[in-house]
Design an enzyme around this catalytic site. Structure first.
Site, short mmCIF file in Angstrom:
data_model
loop_
_atom_site.label_atom_id
_atom_site.label_comp_id
_atom_site.label_asym_id
_atom_site.label_seq_id
_atom_site.Cartn_x
_atom_site.Cartn_y
_atom_site.Cartn_z
N GLU A 77 60.71 88.15 -64.57
CA GLU A 77 60.48 89.64 -65.10
C GLU A 77 59.84 90.60 -64.61
O GLU A 77 58.80 90.39 -63.95
CB GLU A 77 60.22 88.34 -66.20
CG GLU A 77 60.61 87.01 -67.21
CD GLU A 77 60.12 86.75 -68.49
OE1 GLU A 77 59.07 87.30 -69.24
OE2 GLU A 77 60.46 85.46 -68.07
N LYS A 94 56.52 93.22 -65.63
CA LYS A 94 55.83 93.38 -66.52
C LYS A 94 56.08 94.62 -66.75
O LYS A 94 55.89 95.61 -65.78
CB LYS A 94 54.97 93.34 -65.12
CG LYS A 94 53.29 93.46 -66.41
CD LYS A 94 52.13 92.54 -66.08
CE LYS A 94 51.08 92.52 -67.66
NZ LYS A 94 50.87 93.96 -67.42
N ASP A 102 55.57 98.39 -68.96
CA ASP A 102 53.97 98.80 -68.92
C ASP A 102 54.05 99.76 -70.57
O ASP A 102 54.83 101.23 -70.95
CB ASP A 102 54.96 100.02 -67.61
CG ASP A 102 52.30 100.89 -67.71
OD1 ASP A 102 51.77 100.05 -68.67
OD2 ASP A 102 52.80 101.56 -67.37
N TYR A 127 61.75 94.69 -75.81
CA TYR A 127 62.29 93.75 -74.49
C TYR A 127 61.36 92.44 -75.10
O TYR A 127 59.54 92.47 -74.57
CB TYR A 127 61.63 94.18 -73.43
CG TYR A 127 63.31 95.27 -72.69
CD1 TYR A 127 64.32 94.61 -72.81
CD2 TYR A 127 62.52 96.69 -72.49
CE1 TYR A 127 65.00 95.73 -72.36
CE2 TYR A 127 63.53 97.25 -72.86
CZ TYR A 127 64.68 97.11 -73.06
OH TYR A 127 66.03 99.05 -72.88
N LYS A 185 51.23 92.66 -59.92
CA LYS A 185 51.03 94.09 -59.65
C LYS A 185 51.29 95.64 -58.78
O LYS A 185 51.38 94.50 -58.09
CB LYS A 185 49.58 94.23 -60.16
CG LYS A 185 49.07 93.88 -61.89
CD LYS A 185 49.56 93.50 -63.21
CE LYS A 185 49.44 95.40 -63.79
NZ LYS A 185 47.48 95.41 -64.72
N CYS A 217 52.95 138.22 -54.84
CA CYS A 217 53.26 136.62 -53.89
C CYS A 217 52.78 136.60 -52.91
O CYS A 217 51.66 137.66 -51.92
CB CYS A 217 54.48 137.17 -53.51
SG CYS A 217 55.27 135.49 -52.18
N CYS A 256 54.64 137.17 -49.09
CA CYS A 256 55.03 138.72 -48.69
C CYS A 256 54.73 139.74 -49.46
O CYS A 256 54.46 141.19 -49.29
CB CYS A 256 56.54 138.36 -49.40
SG CYS A 256 57.16 138.60 -50.97
N CYS A 276 58.48 135.46 -57.60
CA CYS A 276 58.58 136.58 -56.13
C CYS A 276 59.55 137.28 -56.35
O CYS A 276 60.75 136.67 -56.48
CB CYS A 276 58.15 136.04 -55.00
SG CYS A 276 58.42 136.95 -54.00
N CYS A 299 61.39 137.65 -48.14
CA CYS A 299 60.36 136.83 -48.52
C CYS A 299 60.75 135.60 -47.36
O CYS A 299 60.93 135.14 -47.58
CB CYS A 299 59.39 136.23 -49.44
SG CYS A 299 58.54 135.15 -50.36
#
Ligand code: 5U1
Length: 676
Positions: free
Chosen positions: A119, A121, A123, A229, A320, A414, A417, A432, A438
């Site tokens: 199955e 696991k 969280d 579940y 895990k 920026c 440039c 920018c 650029c």
């Protein structure tokens, strides 16, 4: 994973773990990542195994979890809610298997290969449901495993939990154990709207599920997207009816209790390891967070023989995944310029392993996010890396902030440039304005042009694009088609052979498709699906260029914002020149003709769509397939030719497999649709 060398070290570790557990369970404000906690906990367990006389009754190993909150009524579980022992690598998983074999041999119950129920696991938050005569009478958190919190009023709002079980064969009392989770898409939606309202957002779906269930007002819980579940049962008088755990899960399904599609049975250690690896690959595509696989000896007789050690069954293990979260320190904050000029702040990190990979950079998304999380240079932060997603800074550990730190200030120019940045109304990002003037935007747009889903120029990676521009060999995507072997082979790490290969890949890319070409142009808001729609509906680049905003808006799934972006792109002189230069350099695609019905490529082919698609909606996929002559139906039968399975595909996929119908993926679908 070490071992405490002295009793004093051990007591200190107990203290540390208790402090972290309190921060986690009671204050909802952890200072260390789960994986770090797990590691400390493993050290504690190992030390206690070696020095049992040191064990103190305040050790976290001597109780299951923390105290229930006072706000909810406490309830006694009819049978205790157990916990699972963990392993983190294949060697320890193998050792678990060998322990099972040995114990069963000692009990004269050896089976050649042990069968398992496998199955995911989940969280989320563990939940015990109690049904009396088939009616839901109680929902309770795990609490300390013996006594939990009564959250029935909230549990009743979770749509997938039946208030009344289906079927006739229902015991007087039935306890069902499982986990409540918040799906990832629902979590994103929730956080976005919470942020707009100025409400608290959650760091991850698990915290969101836990926070949602611990509401005093069930009307709030009802608005949260929660799923349940099941993974087992507690009290029932039914265990005599079953030989195997997997039969119990099937029976629960028949009562209308949700059981996840990834649950299966398998035999022996190697199948467990395969399952774990497959689940890990699928992990990023699943719409719920999982943090490992659980393996349970399937046979209930064998389970009885194996029994328990304190609170955990010997017959089950959680294997895990490597942690997706870790803590580290922000050494600097830079900003990056994206393909469309977006300015993204990026945290430069003290290197840290997350999910098995060393992470040195994490996105901070935009200025608002930095302000909301109050991220500063020198901060200790939680970093998350899920699947292929770019690592992100999730949360700052304010307690560890160095004195005198300063709030981050976004640059006004920026970094590449030097143009003055601007922030469009209704957008969170700074931009920018220099476009392809650029260098950063130029590089990113050529990388996009060459990428797999665009012109698919094999071997032209990000580094090589940077090199070609920095060496002044190209200034636009069209220049790629005029490169020579000697120019390429003169670059660092490029020999003659690799130059020839690259030239061949560039040449091959000249023969493309119209949807790919449109996508490769990198028009804002035009992903693969929209590029496909434009090509299929308008057939030629000239027709697209000549379309008005109103005409574009009439096309399937193109709204006013996207229509405006497409129109603006094609009505810009510089972009017109780019397109012309690309066509002049030899890019071609097959003419898209109005197909006559008898010649359609998917004539007489029956297709079923299932699961979630990432690049287009189901209705777009259906329309596209129908245009190719396919019949798209809702259920799988032996007359079905193909089942297109997206992520989280459910019973239709299982049915296809049982009827041996060919199952294909989204790539197959996109390939078919590009024939139009
Ligand atoms: N999938 C799954 N999660 N989980 C958690 N199965 C499962 N089983 C558990 C727990 C605590 O406990 C049983 C082995 C008793």
């Amino acid at each position: 994973m070490g071992l405490c060398q002295s009793q004093q070290d051990y007591l200190q570790l107990v203290d540390t773990l208790n402090r972290h557990a309190h921060r986690y369970y009671v204050l909802d404000d952890p200072e260390i990542a789960d994986a770090e906690y797990d590691q400390l906990y493993q050290t504690l367990l190992k030390t206690e195994e070696k020095h049992p006389h040191w064990i103190t009754d305040i050790s976290p190993s001597q109780r299951v979890a923390d105290q229930p909150s006072d706000a909810f009524k406490q309830v006694q579980h009819k049978t205790p809610m157990l916990s699972l022992n963990n392993v983190f690598n294949e060697t320890d998983m193998g050792a678990f298997y060998q322990r099972l074999v040995k114990r069963l041999e000692q009990a004269d119950m050896h089976t050649d290969t042990i069968r398992f129920s496998a199955e995911p696991k989940f969280d989320g938050l563990a939940l015990s449901l109690t049904y009396e005569h088939g009616r839901l009478v109680q929902g309770a958190t795990r609490g300390d495993g013996q006594i939990g919190e009564d959250i029935t009023h909230n549990v009743r709002t979770i749509a997938s939990i039946p208030l009344q079980l289906l079927g006739d064969d229902i015991p007087d009392t039935l306890e069902i154990r499982g986990e409540v989770v918040m799906p990832k898409d629902g979590f994103e939606r929730y956080n976005k709207s919470a942020e707009q309202r100025g409400d608290k957002t959650f760091a991850n779906p698990r915290n969101a599920a836990a926070g949602s269930l611990r509401q005093l007002d069930p009307r709030i819980t009802a608005q949260r997207p929660l799923e349940f579940y099941a993974y087992g049962i507690g009290l029932s008088n039914m265990t005599d009816h079953f030989d195997n755990h997997s039969q119990i899960l099937n029976w629960l399904k028949s009562l209308a209790i949700p059981v996840h599609d990834s649950v299966t049975t398998l035999a022996g250690l190697s199948e467990c390891v395969d399952y774990y690896q497959q689940l890990q690959t699928k992990r990023a595509d699943l719409n719920i967070d999982i943090d490992g696989a659980v393996f349970k000896v399937d046979n209930l007789n064998l389970q009885n023989t194996l029994g328990f050690i304190t609170k955990a069954p010997r017959w089950a293990i959680a294997y895990k995944f490597p942690a997706e979260e870790a803590t580290t320190i922000i050494e600097n904050i830079d900003v990056q310029v994206g393909r469309t000029g977006s300015i993204t702040p990026v945290a430069r990190l003290k290197p840290v392993t997350v999910g098995g990979v060393t992470v040195t950079n994490a996105t901070l998304h935009n200025e608002d996010e930095i302000k909301r999380k109050d991220v500063r240079i020198g901060d200790t932060v939680f970093v998350r890396r899920a699947g292929d997603v770019i690592p992100e800074v999730v949360k700052v550990v304010k307690q560890k902030r160095p004195a005198g730190s300063q709030a981050f200030v976004m640059p006004t120019q920026c970094p590449v440039c030097g143009s003055d940045l601007y922030k469009p109304q209704d957008e969170a990002v700074w931009r920018c304005p220099a476009g392809l003037a650029c260098d950063a935007q130029k590089k990113e747009s050529i990388k996009h042009f060459a990428s797999r889903k665009a012109m698919d120029i094999d071997g032209l990676g990000d580094k090589l694009v940077d090199q070609l521009i920095d060496a002044g060999l190209i200034d636009s995507a069209a220049d790629l088609y005029h490169l020579t072997e000697s120019q390429i082979s003169g670059l660092e790490r490029m020999g003659q052979k690799s130059a020839q290969n690259l030239l061949k890949a560039i040449k091959d890319s000249q023969q493309t498709t119209l949807p790919r070409f449109i996508y490769a142009l990198g028009i804002r808001e035009v992903g693969e699906a929209t590029a496909l729609t434009l090509a299929n509906e308008l057939k030629t680049i000239e027709a697209i260029e000549a379309s008005s905003r109103e005409e574009l808006q009439q096309l399937p799934d193109i709204g006013p914002v996207v229509a405006q972006k497409i129109w603006a792109y094609f009505n810009n002189d510089a972009n017109q020149q780019t397109i012309q230069a690309l066509l002049d350099s030899g890019i071609r695609w097959p003419v898209i003709e109005q197909q006559d019905a008898d010649n359609l490529p998917l004539k007489d082919v029956t297709i079923v769509l299932t699961g979630k698609l990432s690049q287009l909606t189901r209705s777009e996929a259906k329309q596209g397939l129908q245009k190719l002559g396919a019949q798209v139906t809702g259920s799988v039968s032996k007359n079905t030719d193909y089942v297109v399975a997206g992520t989280d595909a459910g019973s239709k996929l299982a049915k296809a497999e049982s009827l041996s119908v060919e199952v294909v993926d989204e790539d197959w679908l996109m390939q078919q649709l590009s024939q139009q």
